[in-house]
Design a protein around this motif. Structure first.
Motif, PDB file in Angstrom:
ATOM      1  N   ASP A 253       0.808  -1.221   0.000  1.00  0.00           N
ATOM      2  CA  ASP A 253       0.000   0.000   0.000  1.00  0.00           C
ATOM      3  C   ASP A 253       0.842   1.273   0.000  1.00  0.00           C
ATOM      4  O   ASP A 253       0.304   2.376   0.060  1.00  0.00           O
ATOM      5  CB  ASP A 253      -0.964   0.009   1.189  1.00  0.00           C
ATOM      6  N   SER A 254       2.178   1.125  -0.074  1.00  0.00           N
ATOM      7  CA  SER A 254       3.069   2.290  -0.167  1.00  0.00           C
ATOM      8  C   SER A 254       3.838   2.322  -1.481  1.00  0.00           C
ATOM      9  O   SER A 254       4.809   3.069  -1.624  1.00  0.00           O
ATOM     10  CB  SER A 254       4.059   2.291   1.007  1.00  0.00           C
ATOM     11  N   LEU A 255       3.433   1.505  -2.436  1.00  0.00           N
ATOM     12  CA  LEU A 255       4.117   1.478  -3.729  1.00  0.00           C
ATOM     13  C   LEU A 255       4.055   2.842  -4.400  1.00  0.00           C
ATOM     14  O   LEU A 255       3.041   3.538  -4.331  1.00  0.00           O
ATOM     15  CB  LEU A 255       3.472   0.436  -4.648  1.00  0.00           C
ATOM     16  N   ASN A 256       5.153   3.219  -5.027  1.00  0.00           N
ATOM     17  CA  ASN A 256       5.207   4.499  -5.730  1.00  0.00           C
ATOM     18  C   ASN A 256       6.086   4.365  -6.957  1.00  0.00           C
ATOM     19  O   ASN A 256       6.880   3.424  -7.078  1.00  0.00           O
ATOM     20  CB  ASN A 256       5.732   5.602  -4.798  1.00  0.00           C
TER      21      ASN A 256
ATOM     22  N   ALA B  18      -0.187 -10.351  -3.243  1.00  0.00           N
ATOM     23  CA  ALA B  18      -0.067  -8.891  -3.320  1.00  0.00           C
ATOM     24  C   ALA B  18      -0.874  -8.318  -4.479  1.00  0.00           C
ATOM     25  O   ALA B  18      -1.261  -7.145  -4.451  1.00  0.00           O
ATOM     26  CB  ALA B  18       1.406  -8.504  -3.470  1.00  0.00           C
ATOM     27  N   ILE B  19      -1.154  -9.129  -5.494  1.00  0.00           N
ATOM     28  CA  ILE B  19      -1.898  -8.643  -6.664  1.00  0.00           C
ATOM     29  C   ILE B  19      -3.297  -8.179  -6.266  1.00  0.00           C
ATOM     30  O   ILE B  19      -3.763  -7.113  -6.663  1.00  0.00           O
ATOM     31  CB  ILE B  19      -1.984  -9.743  -7.739  1.00  0.00           C
ATOM     32  N   ALA B  20      -3.978  -9.015  -5.461  1.00  0.00           N
ATOM     33  CA  ALA B  20      -5.331  -8.661  -5.020  1.00  0.00           C
ATOM     34  C   ALA B  20      -5.325  -7.401  -4.178  1.00  0.00           C
ATOM     35  O   ALA B  20      -6.241  -6.566  -4.268  1.00  0.00           O
ATOM     36  CB  ALA B  20      -5.942  -9.831  -4.242  1.00  0.00           C
ATOM     37  N   LEU B  21      -4.291  -7.226  -3.366  1.00  0.00           N
ATOM     38  CA  LEU B  21      -4.209  -6.033  -2.518  1.00  0.00           C
ATOM     39  C   LEU B  21      -3.939  -4.783  -3.345  1.00  0.00           C
ATOM     40  O   LEU B  21      -4.486  -3.708  -3.070  1.00  0.00           O
ATOM     41  CB  LEU B  21      -3.107  -6.225  -1.462  1.00  0.00           C
TER      42      LEU B  21
ATOM     43  N   GLU C 117      -4.929  -4.321  -6.394  1.00  0.00           N
ATOM     44  CA  GLU C 117      -6.206  -4.030  -7.041  1.00  0.00           C
ATOM     45  C   GLU C 117      -7.171  -3.358  -6.066  1.00  0.00           C
ATOM     46  O   GLU C 117      -7.904  -2.439  -6.430  1.00  0.00           O
ATOM     47  CB  GLU C 117      -6.804  -5.327  -7.569  1.00  0.00           C
ATOM     48  N   LYS C 118      -7.144  -3.803  -4.819  1.00  0.00           N
ATOM     49  CA  LYS C 118      -8.050  -3.257  -3.806  1.00  0.00           C
ATOM     50  C   LYS C 118      -7.657  -1.840  -3.413  1.00  0.00           C
ATOM     51  O   LYS C 118      -8.509  -0.952  -3.267  1.00  0.00           O
ATOM     52  CB  LYS C 118      -8.046  -4.161  -2.579  1.00  0.00           C
ATOM     53  N   VAL C 119      -6.360  -1.597  -3.238  1.00  0.00           N
ATOM     54  CA  VAL C 119      -5.885  -0.302  -2.749  1.00  0.00           C
ATOM     55  C   VAL C 119      -5.893   0.760  -3.844  1.00  0.00           C
ATOM     56  O   VAL C 119      -6.311   1.905  -3.612  1.00  0.00           O
ATOM     57  CB  VAL C 119      -4.464  -0.440  -2.157  1.00  0.00           C
TER      58      VAL C 119
ATOM     59  N   LYS D 131     -12.928   0.355  -9.813  1.00  0.00           N
ATOM     60  CA  LYS D 131     -13.166  -0.809 -10.660  1.00  0.00           C
ATOM     61  C   LYS D 131     -13.865  -1.897  -9.866  1.00  0.00           C
ATOM     62  O   LYS D 131     -14.792  -2.548 -10.351  1.00  0.00           O
ATOM     63  CB  LYS D 131     -11.829  -1.335 -11.205  1.00  0.00           C
ATOM     64  N   LEU D 132     -13.447  -2.102  -8.621  1.00  0.00           N
ATOM     65  CA  LEU D 132     -14.056  -3.121  -7.775  1.00  0.00           C
ATOM     66  C   LEU D 132     -15.503  -2.761  -7.455  1.00  0.00           C
ATOM     67  O   LEU D 132     -16.369  -3.615  -7.383  1.00  0.00           O
ATOM     68  CB  LEU D 132     -13.254  -3.292  -6.481  1.00  0.00           C
ATOM     69  N   LYS D 133     -15.769  -1.477  -7.267  1.00  0.00           N
ATOM     70  CA  LYS D 133     -17.145  -1.040  -6.983  1.00  0.00           C
ATOM     71  C   LYS D 133     -18.043  -1.303  -8.186  1.00  0.00           C
ATOM     72  O   LYS D 133     -19.196  -1.698  -8.060  1.00  0.00           O
ATOM     73  CB  LYS D 133     -17.158   0.440  -6.623  1.00  0.00           C
TER      74      LYS D 133
END
Length: 230
Positions: free
Chosen positions: A194-197, A213-216, A218-220, A225-227
């Motif tokens: 969640d801190s990727l830049n 980590a892929i699912a996370l 996509e979520k973060v 898109k998920l909504k």
């Protein structure tokens, strides 16, 4: 959907994983990447250099000598910039602001471009899982050795200059063993997903992450898109 291979810690192929194309397969815009990196570096810049003006220099409360009759030039204070030890004219000041602004959507899209470039250049290494029994650098070095020899086909016996920034490990959750094992290895660094830049992703040659980590990501980073899917 983009498909990449999934390996274990020994460098053995276990299967394949499908990655969302709206994150890992978009067209790269070098100008946007450049703008995002410049903004990030500017915002992390801390002004240190600071010179004193004549108002801040100590001393000089009285006139060094009388106005006339000495044969010397007229001076009112030793704080003058033309005096040695006096104030500095137009010198660097710590009040300078380097902050730049960039839209959130631009910043997020630049991150997706950086991730896409890793996939296109075969620099994204997906592991089934990443676990260390003990926080030891030797264990982590053995895992990287397996990745280099079996996945990347790098001859580790060949005398080459080891790059300082080689592997960035993206962790979906805090793993003390992995973090501590990587601290003393100069060419490995860890970062929470969640801190990727953009700067860190492009700074390191290879991006290493467990497949969870892929699912996370996509979520973060792709909440809208998920909504829409729901």
């Amino acid at each position: 959907m983009v498909t990449v291979n999934v390996y274990n810690q020994n460098g053995e192929k276990l299967g394949e994983e499908k990655l969302p194309s709206y994150i890992f397969d978009i067209e790269v815009n070098p100008d946007l990447l450049h703008q995002t990196i410049v903004t990030q570096m500017a915002n992390s810049r801390c002004p240190i250099a600071h010179t004193k003006t004549r108002a801040e220099v100590r001393g000089g409360g009285r006139k060094p000598w009388r106005q006339k009759g000495t044969g010397r030039a007229r001076h009112g204070s030793i704080r003058s910039p033309i005096w040695k030890g006096g104030g500095v004219t137009f010198g660097p000041r710590k009040e300078r602001v380097f902050t730049k602004k960039i839209n959130k959507k631009m910043k997020k899209k630049a991150l997706f471009m950086a991730l896409s470039s890793k996939v296109k250049d075969n620099e994204l290494i997906l592991l089934d899982d990443l676990k260390l029994e003990k926080p030891k650098a030797k264990i982590m070095e053995d895992i990287i050795k397996n990745i280099k020899t079996k996945i990347l086909n790098i001859d580790i016996n060949k005398k080459t200059i080891r790059k300082k920034c080689e592997f960035l490990i993206a962790l979906p959750k805090k793993d003390i063993n992995v973090i501590k094992a990587s601290e003393n290895i100069p060419y490995i660094d860890t970062i929470p997903v969640d801190s990727l830049n953009v700067l860190d992703v492009l700074k390191y040659k290879y991006l290493l992450m467990p497949k969870e980590a892929i699912a996370l990501i996509e979520k973060v980073y792709y909440k809208n898109k998920l909504k829409d899917k729901k």
